[in-house]
Design a protein around this motif. Structure first.
Motif, PDB file in Angstrom:
ATOM      1  N   LEU A  91      55.665 -39.811  71.553  1.00  0.00           N
ATOM      2  CA  LEU A  91      54.726 -41.261  72.725  1.00  0.00           C
ATOM      3  C   LEU A  91      53.797 -41.011  71.068  1.00  0.00           C
ATOM      4  CD1 LEU A  91      52.832 -39.110  75.340  1.00  0.00           C
ATOM      5  CD2 LEU A  91      53.910 -41.382  75.160  1.00  0.00           C
ATOM      6  N   LEU A  92      54.060 -40.764  69.540  1.00  0.00           N
ATOM      7  CA  LEU A  92      53.048 -41.201  68.585  1.00  0.00           C
ATOM      8  C   LEU A  92      53.539 -42.522  67.871  1.00  0.00           C
ATOM      9  CD1 LEU A  92      52.262 -37.589  66.676  1.00  0.00           C
ATOM     10  CD2 LEU A  92      50.563 -39.540  68.115  1.00  0.00           C
ATOM     11  N   LEU A 110      49.447 -33.342  84.131  1.00  0.00           N
ATOM     12  CA  LEU A 110      48.256 -32.862  82.816  1.00  0.00           C
ATOM     13  C   LEU A 110      46.524 -32.387  83.525  1.00  0.00           C
ATOM     14  CD1 LEU A 110      49.537 -32.786  79.350  1.00  0.00           C
ATOM     15  CD2 LEU A 110      49.212 -30.952  80.626  1.00  0.00           C
ATOM     16  N   ILE A 164      50.326 -22.567  76.642  1.00  0.00           N
ATOM     17  CA  ILE A 164      51.017 -23.695  76.458  1.00  0.00           C
ATOM     18  C   ILE A 164      52.296 -23.658  76.529  1.00  0.00           C
ATOM     19  CG2 ILE A 164      51.549 -24.320  73.309  1.00  0.00           C
ATOM     20  CD1 ILE A 164      49.840 -26.961  74.448  1.00  0.00           C
ATOM     21  N   GLY A 183      53.998 -32.151  72.241  1.00  0.00           N
ATOM     22  CA  GLY A 183      52.804 -30.827  73.749  1.00  0.00           C
ATOM     23  C   GLY A 183      52.511 -30.225  72.890  1.00  0.00           C
ATOM     24  N   GLY A 185      48.352 -29.294  70.847  1.00  0.00           N
ATOM     25  CA  GLY A 185      48.152 -28.553  71.896  1.00  0.00           C
ATOM     26  C   GLY A 185      47.447 -27.651  71.361  1.00  0.00           C
ATOM     27  N   SER A 217      43.806 -26.474  70.410  1.00  0.00           N
ATOM     28  CA  SER A 217      42.810 -25.713  70.745  1.00  0.00           C
ATOM     29  C   SER A 217      42.168 -24.344  70.178  1.00  0.00           C
ATOM     30  CB  SER A 217      43.561 -25.035  71.863  1.00  0.00           C
ATOM     31  OG  SER A 217      44.282 -26.391  72.678  1.00  0.00           O
ATOM     32  N   PRO A 256      38.557 -31.184  65.309  1.00  0.00           N
ATOM     33  CA  PRO A 256      40.017 -30.382  64.477  1.00  0.00           C
ATOM     34  C   PRO A 256      40.803 -31.870  64.186  1.00  0.00           C
ATOM     35  CG  PRO A 256      40.218 -29.584  67.113  1.00  0.00           C
ATOM     36  CD  PRO A 256      38.691 -30.819  66.920  1.00  0.00           C
ATOM     37  N   ALA A 277      43.511 -40.423  62.413  1.00  0.00           N
ATOM     38  CA  ALA A 277      44.608 -40.920  63.046  1.00  0.00           C
ATOM     39  C   ALA A 277      44.902 -41.912  61.893  1.00  0.00           C
ATOM     40  CB  ALA A 277      45.515 -40.335  64.052  1.00  0.00           C
ATOM     41  N   TRP A 311      41.700 -44.295  60.789  1.00  0.00           N
ATOM     42  CA  TRP A 311      40.089 -44.023  61.909  1.00  0.00           C
ATOM     43  C   TRP A 311      40.431 -42.566  61.686  1.00  0.00           C
ATOM     44  CZ3 TRP A 311      39.290 -40.384  65.921  1.00  0.00           C
ATOM     45  CH2 TRP A 311      40.600 -40.224  66.348  1.00  0.00           C
ATOM     46  N   PRO A 314      36.233 -36.938  69.239  1.00  0.00           N
ATOM     47  CA  PRO A 314      37.279 -35.411  68.966  1.00  0.00           C
ATOM     48  C   PRO A 314      39.025 -36.046  69.981  1.00  0.00           C
ATOM     49  CG  PRO A 314      35.775 -35.025  70.389  1.00  0.00           C
ATOM     50  CD  PRO A 314      35.002 -36.277  70.389  1.00  0.00           C
ATOM     51  N   GLY A 318      40.302 -38.742  70.844  1.00  0.00           N
ATOM     52  CA  GLY A 318      40.970 -40.438  70.366  1.00  0.00           C
ATOM     53  C   GLY A 318      39.843 -41.040  71.924  1.00  0.00           C
ATOM     54  N   PRO A 321      43.791 -45.929  75.902  1.00  0.00           N
ATOM     55  CA  PRO A 321      45.445 -45.468  76.386  1.00  0.00           C
ATOM     56  C   PRO A 321      45.998 -44.640  75.477  1.00  0.00           C
ATOM     57  CG  PRO A 321      45.305 -48.188  75.567  1.00  0.00           C
ATOM     58  CD  PRO A 321      43.575 -47.735  75.332  1.00  0.00           C
ATOM     59  N   ARG A 322      45.167 -44.277  74.250  1.00  0.00           N
ATOM     60  CA  ARG A 322      46.040 -43.315  72.927  1.00  0.00           C
ATOM     61  C   ARG A 322      45.275 -41.896  73.560  1.00  0.00           C
ATOM     62  NH1 ARG A 322      50.975 -44.251  71.238  1.00  0.00           N
ATOM     63  NH2 ARG A 322      51.430 -46.108  71.521  1.00  0.00           N
ATOM     64  N   CYS A 370      43.681 -38.361  74.080  1.00  0.00           N
ATOM     65  CA  CYS A 370      44.441 -36.811  74.350  1.00  0.00           C
ATOM     66  C   CYS A 370      44.952 -36.831  75.297  1.00  0.00           C
ATOM     67  CB  CYS A 370      43.689 -35.631  73.679  1.00  0.00           C
ATOM     68  SG  CYS A 370      44.622 -34.568  73.558  1.00  0.00           S
ATOM     69  N   ALA A 385      43.036 -28.437  77.459  1.00  0.00           N
ATOM     70  CA  ALA A 385      42.263 -27.939  76.022  1.00  0.00           C
ATOM     71  C   ALA A 385      40.700 -27.122  76.685  1.00  0.00           C
ATOM     72  CB  ALA A 385      41.980 -28.410  74.964  1.00  0.00           C
TER      73      ALA A 385
HETATM   74  C1  HEM Z   1      41.227 -29.221  71.122  1.00  0.00           C
HETATM   75  C2  HEM Z   1      42.727 -29.231  71.951  1.00  0.00           C
HETATM   76  C3  HEM Z   1      42.725 -31.340  71.286  1.00  0.00           C
HETATM   77  C4  HEM Z   1      42.364 -31.888  70.528  1.00  0.00           C
HETATM   78  C5  HEM Z   1      40.847 -32.043  69.534  1.00  0.00           C
HETATM   79  C6  HEM Z   1      43.182 -33.113  70.584  1.00  0.00           C
HETATM   80  C7  HEM Z   1      43.144 -34.447  69.195  1.00  0.00           C
HETATM   81  C8  HEM Z   1      43.861 -35.569  70.252  1.00  0.00           C
HETATM   82  C9  HEM Z   1      43.282 -36.763  69.288  1.00  0.00           C
HETATM   83  C10 HEM Z   1      42.055 -36.890  68.448  1.00  0.00           C
HETATM   84  C11 HEM Z   1      44.501 -37.615  69.801  1.00  0.00           C
HETATM   85  C12 HEM Z   1      44.454 -39.128  69.713  1.00  0.00           C
HETATM   86  C13 HEM Z   1      45.166 -39.675  67.967  1.00  0.00           C
HETATM   87  C14 HEM Z   1      45.501 -41.096  68.028  1.00  0.00           C
HETATM   88  O1  HEM Z   1      44.186 -41.620  68.920  1.00  0.00           O
HETATM   89  O2  HEM Z   1      45.684 -41.618  67.568  1.00  0.00           O
HETATM   90  C15 HEM Z   1      45.520 -36.736  70.680  1.00  0.00           C
HETATM   91  C16 HEM Z   1      46.066 -37.604  71.393  1.00  0.00           C
HETATM   92  C17 HEM Z   1      47.354 -36.814  72.027  1.00  0.00           C
HETATM   93  N1  HEM Z   1      47.593 -35.065  72.129  1.00  0.00           N
HETATM   94 FE1  HEM Z   1      45.657 -34.122  72.067  1.00  0.00          FE
HETATM   95  N2  HEM Z   1      44.097 -32.488  71.275  1.00  0.00           N
HETATM   96  C18 HEM Z   1      44.047 -31.722  71.533  1.00  0.00           C
HETATM   97  C19 HEM Z   1      44.684 -30.699  72.845  1.00  0.00           C
HETATM   98  C20 HEM Z   1      46.074 -31.279  73.365  1.00  0.00           C
HETATM   99  C21 HEM Z   1      46.718 -30.827  73.824  1.00  0.00           C
HETATM  100  C22 HEM Z   1      46.281 -29.611  74.739  1.00  0.00           C
HETATM  101  C23 HEM Z   1      47.604 -31.543  74.408  1.00  0.00           C
HETATM  102  C24 HEM Z   1      49.040 -31.255  75.059  1.00  0.00           C
HETATM  103  C25 HEM Z   1      48.967 -30.459  75.830  1.00  0.00           C
HETATM  104  C26 HEM Z   1      48.382 -32.708  73.714  1.00  0.00           C
HETATM  105  C27 HEM Z   1      48.735 -33.735  73.017  1.00  0.00           C
HETATM  106  C28 HEM Z   1      48.514 -35.219  72.646  1.00  0.00           C
HETATM  107  C29 HEM Z   1      49.744 -35.471  73.459  1.00  0.00           C
HETATM  108  C30 HEM Z   1      50.942 -35.901  73.986  1.00  0.00           C
HETATM  109  C31 HEM Z   1      49.275 -36.953  72.459  1.00  0.00           C
HETATM  110  C32 HEM Z   1      49.602 -38.276  71.925  1.00  0.00           C
HETATM  111  C33 HEM Z   1      49.132 -39.446  73.401  1.00  0.00           C
HETATM  112  C34 HEM Z   1      49.886 -40.908  73.323  1.00  0.00           C
HETATM  113  O3  HEM Z   1      49.949 -41.485  72.040  1.00  0.00           O
HETATM  114  O4  HEM Z   1      49.471 -41.488  74.052  1.00  0.00           O
HETATM  115  N3  HEM Z   1      46.172 -32.285  73.137  1.00  0.00           N
HETATM  116  N4  HEM Z   1      44.911 -35.566  70.657  1.00  0.00           N
END
Ligand code: HEM
Length: 451
Positions: A91-92, A110, A154, A257, A261, A265, A327, A331, A354, A390, A392, A395-396, A398, A404
């Motif tokens: 997805l990134l 999810l 996870i 993921g 994740g 967390s 955390p 990005a 950002w 925290p 984001g 549409p992107r 988290c 979490a």
């Molecule tokens: C406290 C825990 C977490 C924090 C602070 C966090 C933070 C973030 C942030 C800031 C982004 C957006 C990055 C951007 O816009 O460039 C993101 C995206 C993402 N996170 Fe998390 N995350 C957490 C937990 C998790 C968990 C538990 C999972 C998976 C089960 C996960 C999976 C993802 C995925 C797949 C994306 C990409 C989404 C996309 O591009 O559409 N994250 N996360």
């Protein structure tokens, strides 16, 4: 166009300002590093990070611009280390219809309504963890323990992989992969980037085997499509009977993921534990809320979804911890055309960077920003949009935020109702690039005497 490219310097080719920025993250002075830039060049400036020309922008309008611009002009392509280590179908890396198709499938698994049924299982895993790693101990080093716990949770949720040798192999590969993401893209033997690349191939091969095993089990009707994310994605077909995600997409996105994740967390929970030791009044209020919930349960009875929804004060504490210690520091996005922001031209193919702390620590948005005050979230509407980020936004945002929330609240419930603790090391932390407290946060623990 007559617009100007933002002020600043791109530095030495390839290296640019990467070393200075990574050093600032490490010494926990990245906010100051960025503030110095703003003082020198103004609110929009150019630099070069992780091998690419970049424009740093900040503030509420900048966050809105990054999170809500159309993906045909602002894509999610990452710096080279992210792209190479995570793969080209995660997805990134994707934008537009491919991103939408894969993201919708993952979000279906999810989203809160689907995760509800895993609360009991996660509760069981947290209790088991506390039983093994906390019970009878006088000191516990929190961060490594929490990483094991969130990794286990996870792993079972995404991979259906329970404790064992296969899972231990995963953990070491994933740690190296994570380190490689924020390394200079110099691929020579013994560089961190090189190790990250090698381990990413190994980790994807391990997951590929797992996907193939699961496919056989599903075909023999021996596995439920709802038992874990891999089974869920393998079972999703469109109207023509075609699998919605290819095998490569499944592999790369469950790895994403897991990587996205577990450490995020674990760090959030670690900083909550640190903060509760530093803030006795906040700790007492969390304890009171959690004891109310504990009283309503029979001994050994699992927490439920409804219990989690009663943890309103505890959740404010979690949000305040993520405001001050996000955390994910920040990005990148990549421009697909020349675009304009705040009167400047950002050329096609450049990165936009950002950073969460820039609005989290802005006193015009959060008065007395360094003060730990969960009550600032009493009225949700008091936080202006695009400022608390925290996870984001847009549409992107988290897709793992609900997972979490569930694992964090369950863990805090069991820890505060069963234990008391105090810190053994100083309050210092560094970012690598995620925040790590000194020595992983060793604490002295003892069982809580119930009044
Ligand atoms: C406290 C825990 C977490 C924090 C602070 C966090 C933070 C973030 C942030 C800031 C982004 C957006 C990055 C951007 O816009 O460039 C993101 C995206 C993402 N996170 Fe998390 N995350 C957490 C937990 C998790 C968990 C538990 C999972 C998976 C089960 C996960 C999976 C993802 C995925 C797949 C994306 C990409 C989404 C996309 O591009 O559409 N994250 N996360």
């Amino acid at each position: 166009t007559s617009k100007r490219i933002p002020p600043g310097s791109l530095g030495i080719p390839l290296i640019g300002q990467s070393l200075g920025f990574l050093r600032a993250l490490h010494t926990n002075t990245a906010e100051k590093w960025l503030e110095d830039r703003i003082r020198k060049y103004g609110p929009v400036s150019k630099l070069s990070i992780l091998g690419k020309p970049t424009v740093f922008i900040y503030g509420q309008a900048a966050n809105k611009f990054v999170f809500h611009s159309d993906s045909s002009i602002l894509a999610n392509q990452q710096p080279e280390p992210f792209a190479k280590i995570m793969g080209d179908r995660s997805l990134l890396e994707l934008s537009g219809p491919d991103h939408k198709r894969i993201r919708e499938a993952i979000v279906l698994f999810l989203k809160p309504e689907s995760l509800k049924k895993f609360v009991g299982k996660m509760d069981e895993q947290v209790r088991k963890h506390i039983e093994i790693y906390w019970k009878g101990k006088q000191t516990v080093t929190v961060l490594p323990m929490m990483k094991i716990m969130t990794f286990n949770i996870i792993c079972s949720l995404l991979f259906g992989l329970e404790q064992g040798k296969q899972r231990d192999q995963f953990l070491s590969s994933f740690e190296e992969m994570l380190k490689g993401l924020w390394a200079l893209p110099i691929n020579l033997p013994f560089t961190q980037y090189n190790r990250g690349l090698r381990e990413s191939v190994r980790a994807r091969d391990l997951v590929k085997e797992l996907v193939q095993e699961k496919r056989v089990l599903l075909e023999k009707n021996g596995a439920s499509p709802h038992q874990d994310l891999i089974a869920f994605l393998l079972s999703m077909h469109d109207e023509d009977g075609k699998q919605v995600l290819t095998e490569k997409e499944i592999v790369q996105n469950v790895v994403l993921g897991l990587l996205g994740g577990y450490e995020t967390s674990a760090i959030t929970i670690t900083f909550i534990i640190r903060q509760l030791a530093n803030e006795p009044t906040v700790c007492a209020a969390v304890l009171q809320e959690q004891q109310e919930i504990a009283k309503s349960k029979a001994s050994g009875e699992s927490l439920t979804w409804e219990d989690l929804n009663k943890m309103k004060y505890t959740w404010r504490v979690v949000m305040e911890v993520m405001r001050i210690f996000p955390p994910v520091f920040g990005a990148f996005r990549t421009t697909l055309t020349d675009i304009e922001f705040d009167g400047y031209l950002i050329p096609k193919g450049w990165q936009i960077f950002w950073a969460a702390p820039m609005t989290h620590m802005d006193s015009s948005i959060f008065p007395e920003p360094s003060k730990f005050n969960p009550n600032r979230f009493e009225k949700q509407a008091s936080v202006p949009p695009h400022c608390l980020v925290p996870f984001g936004g847009g549409p992107r945002m988290c897709p793992g935020n609900e997972l979490a929330r569930i694992e964090t609240l369950i863990t805090i419930h069991h820890l505060v109702t069963q234990y008391e603790w105090k810190l053994c090391a100083d309050n210092h932390f560094s970012r690598d690039p995620m925040p790590h407290p000194t020595q992983g946060l060793p604490i002295k623990v003892w069982p809580r005497e119930l009044a």
